[in-house]
Design an enzyme around this catalytic site. Structure first.
Site, short mmCIF file in Angstrom:
data_model
loop_
_atom_site.label_atom_id
_atom_site.label_comp_id
_atom_site.label_asym_id
_atom_site.label_seq_id
_atom_site.Cartn_x
_atom_site.Cartn_y
_atom_site.Cartn_z
N ASP A 26 3.20 -0.14 2.57
CA ASP A 26 3.97 1.10 2.49
C ASP A 26 3.78 1.77 1.13
O ASP A 26 3.53 1.08 0.13
CB ASP A 26 5.45 0.81 2.75
CG ASP A 26 6.24 2.07 3.07
OD1 ASP A 26 5.62 3.09 3.45
OD2 ASP A 26 7.48 2.04 2.94
N GLY A 27 3.91 3.10 1.11
CA GLY A 27 3.90 3.83 -0.15
C GLY A 27 2.66 4.67 -0.38
O GLY A 27 2.50 5.23 -1.47
N GLY A 29 1.88 7.60 0.90
CA GLY A 29 2.25 9.02 0.74
C GLY A 29 2.78 9.29 -0.65
O GLY A 29 2.39 10.27 -1.30
N HIS A 43 -3.54 7.41 2.14
CA HIS A 43 -4.00 6.53 3.23
C HIS A 43 -5.45 6.11 3.00
O HIS A 43 -5.83 4.96 3.22
CB HIS A 43 -3.88 7.23 4.59
CG HIS A 43 -2.46 7.59 4.95
ND1 HIS A 43 -1.40 6.75 4.74
CD2 HIS A 43 -1.93 8.71 5.51
CE1 HIS A 43 -0.28 7.33 5.16
NE2 HIS A 43 -0.58 8.52 5.62
N SER A 71 3.22 2.02 12.95
CA SER A 71 4.34 1.52 13.75
C SER A 71 4.55 2.38 14.99
O SER A 71 4.08 3.53 15.05
CB SER A 71 5.63 1.50 12.92
OG SER A 71 6.16 2.80 12.81
N LEU A 137 -10.86 -16.56 8.30
CA LEU A 137 -9.63 -15.76 8.16
C LEU A 137 -9.43 -15.02 9.47
O LEU A 137 -10.37 -14.44 10.00
CB LEU A 137 -9.77 -14.74 7.02
CG LEU A 137 -8.59 -13.75 6.88
CD1 LEU A 137 -7.37 -14.44 6.28
CD2 LEU A 137 -8.97 -12.54 6.02
C1 IPE Z 1 6.37 0.98 7.97
O1 IPE Z 1 6.33 2.01 7.05
C2 IPE Z 1 5.21 1.03 8.89
C3 IPE Z 1 3.89 0.84 8.29
C4 IPE Z 1 3.63 0.56 7.04
C5 IPE Z 1 2.79 0.95 9.20
P1 IPE Z 1 7.16 3.33 7.25
O2 IPE Z 1 6.94 4.17 6.04
O3 IPE Z 1 6.85 3.95 8.57
O4 IPE Z 1 8.66 2.78 7.30
P2 IPE Z 1 10.05 3.51 7.10
O5 IPE Z 1 10.04 4.74 7.94
O6 IPE Z 1 10.18 3.87 5.64
O7 IPE Z 1 11.07 2.51 7.50
C1 IPE Z 2 2.38 3.57 4.74
O1 IPE Z 2 2.53 4.56 3.78
C2 IPE Z 2 1.28 3.89 5.73
C3 IPE Z 2 1.75 4.19 7.08
C4 IPE Z 2 2.99 4.14 7.50
C5 IPE Z 2 0.74 4.56 8.04
P1 IPE Z 2 3.47 5.80 4.03
O2 IPE Z 2 2.68 6.89 4.65
O3 IPE Z 2 4.69 5.40 4.77
O4 IPE Z 2 3.83 6.20 2.54
P2 IPE Z 2 5.25 6.67 2.00
O5 IPE Z 2 6.24 5.60 2.39
O6 IPE Z 2 5.56 7.98 2.62
O7 IPE Z 2 5.06 6.75 0.52
MG MG Z 3 6.52 4.78 4.23
#
Ligand code: IPE
Ligand code: IPE
Ligand code: MG
Length: 257
Positions: A26-27, A29, A43, A71, A137
């Site tokens: 996550d993170g 964005g 991404h 997800s 793996l």
């Molecule tokens: C969880 O991240 C799903 C993936 C990393 C694929 P999200 O960014 O979608 O989760 P929430 O919305 O913050 O819970």
């Molecule tokens: C996780 O990063 C990747 C996916 C959910 C596909 P995010 O896109 O959720 O990034 P943030 O949480 O907005 O920073």
């Molecule tokens: Mg996210």
């Protein structure tokens, strides 16, 4: 019967290096926004982190790596971000399929693939077939995956295959139908990006997994950060319901489970 035991039914063997690591990446964005880039640039950069972490897992002797890539709730995102992600999966897998094979990595995907473009589904099936014999793996990518979806699809498939079990379903009955039935339960769960939640990832399988949360954004996560997570894991006392005294071998009343 599943080939792997259940942590609620049997106490698993615990090794210094986690055998199965599951990660919510996550993170992306926020990483991009901090740099005044479009979210999708995060991404793209995140794919490089995936490569580094796969390599690091192999070097550390980790046997299973499971990555949450998309997800079942991520369809709620803007359509252009969703379609960018689909293109990115397609391209990344096209580029990596030969390298996965060369590096003796078994590739698996879990999730409801029925909503994906048939080119992506075909490629996933090709990658799975090509790498099916490898054991160095096992890399699992969770795509259009949700923990609730997983439990429900397993229940529904079990109900169809074995209707006589209705009303008395056991863990052993259900285990072979869960999406990750070929893997042991995760030892270590990592979530990057600072949120401390499961976001509908492996709800069933994380029953006794050690959880590690880091504020690092996924594109910033690297082999060192993985080592920090493993070191934290190594300091945990995995009791699986027992007392601390039982683990340190002190005199105990009652029998061992
Ligand atoms: C969880 O991240 C799903 C993936 C990393 C694929 P999200 O960014 O979608 O989760 P929430 O919305 O913050 O819970
Ligand atoms: C996780 O990063 C990747 C996916 C959910 C596909 P995010 O896109 O959720 O990034 P943030 O949480 O907005 O920073
Ligand atoms: Mg996210």
């Amino acid at each position: 019967m599943s080939q792997h035991s259940s942590s609620t039914r049997e106490i698993p063997k615990v090794a210094a290096v986690p055998n199965h690591v599951a990660i919510i990446m996550d993170g992306n964005g926020r990483w991009a926004r901090k740099r005044f880039l479009p979210r999708v640039a995060g991404h793209k950069r995140g794919v490089e982190t995936v490569r580094e972490i796969i390599r690091a897992c192999i070097h550390r002797g980790i046997s299973y790596l499971t990555l949450f890539a998309f997800s079942s709730e991520n369809w709620r995102r803007p359509a252009d971000e969703v379609s960018f992600l689909m293109q990115l999966f397609l391209r990344a897998l096209e580029e990596e399929i030969a390298r996965l094979h060369e590096n003796r990595i078994r590739f698996r995907a879990i999730g409801d693939l029925s909503r994906f473009d048939h080119r992506l589904v075909d490629l996933i099936h090709r990658a799975e077939a090509l790498t099916a014999g490898h054991t160095r793996l096992t890399l699992t990518v969770a795509a259009n995956y949700g923990g609730r979806w997983d439990i429900l699809q397993a229940m529904n498939r079990l109900a169809q295959a074995r209707p006589e079990r209705a009303g008395q379903v056991s863990e052993d009955d259900l285990a072979p139908y869960l999406a990750l039935s070929y893997a042991p339960e995760p030892d270590l769960f990592i979530r990057t990006g600072g949120e401390q939640r499961i976001s509908n990832f492996l709800l069933w399988q994380l029953a006794y997994t050690e959880l590690h949360f880091t504020d690092l954004l996924w594109p910033e996560f690297d082999a060192n950060a993985l080592d920090v997570a493993i070191a934290s894991y190594q300091r945990r006392e995995r009791r699986f319901g027992r007392t601390s005294e039982q683990l340190s071998g002190l005199p105990q009343a009652g029998g061992e489970a």
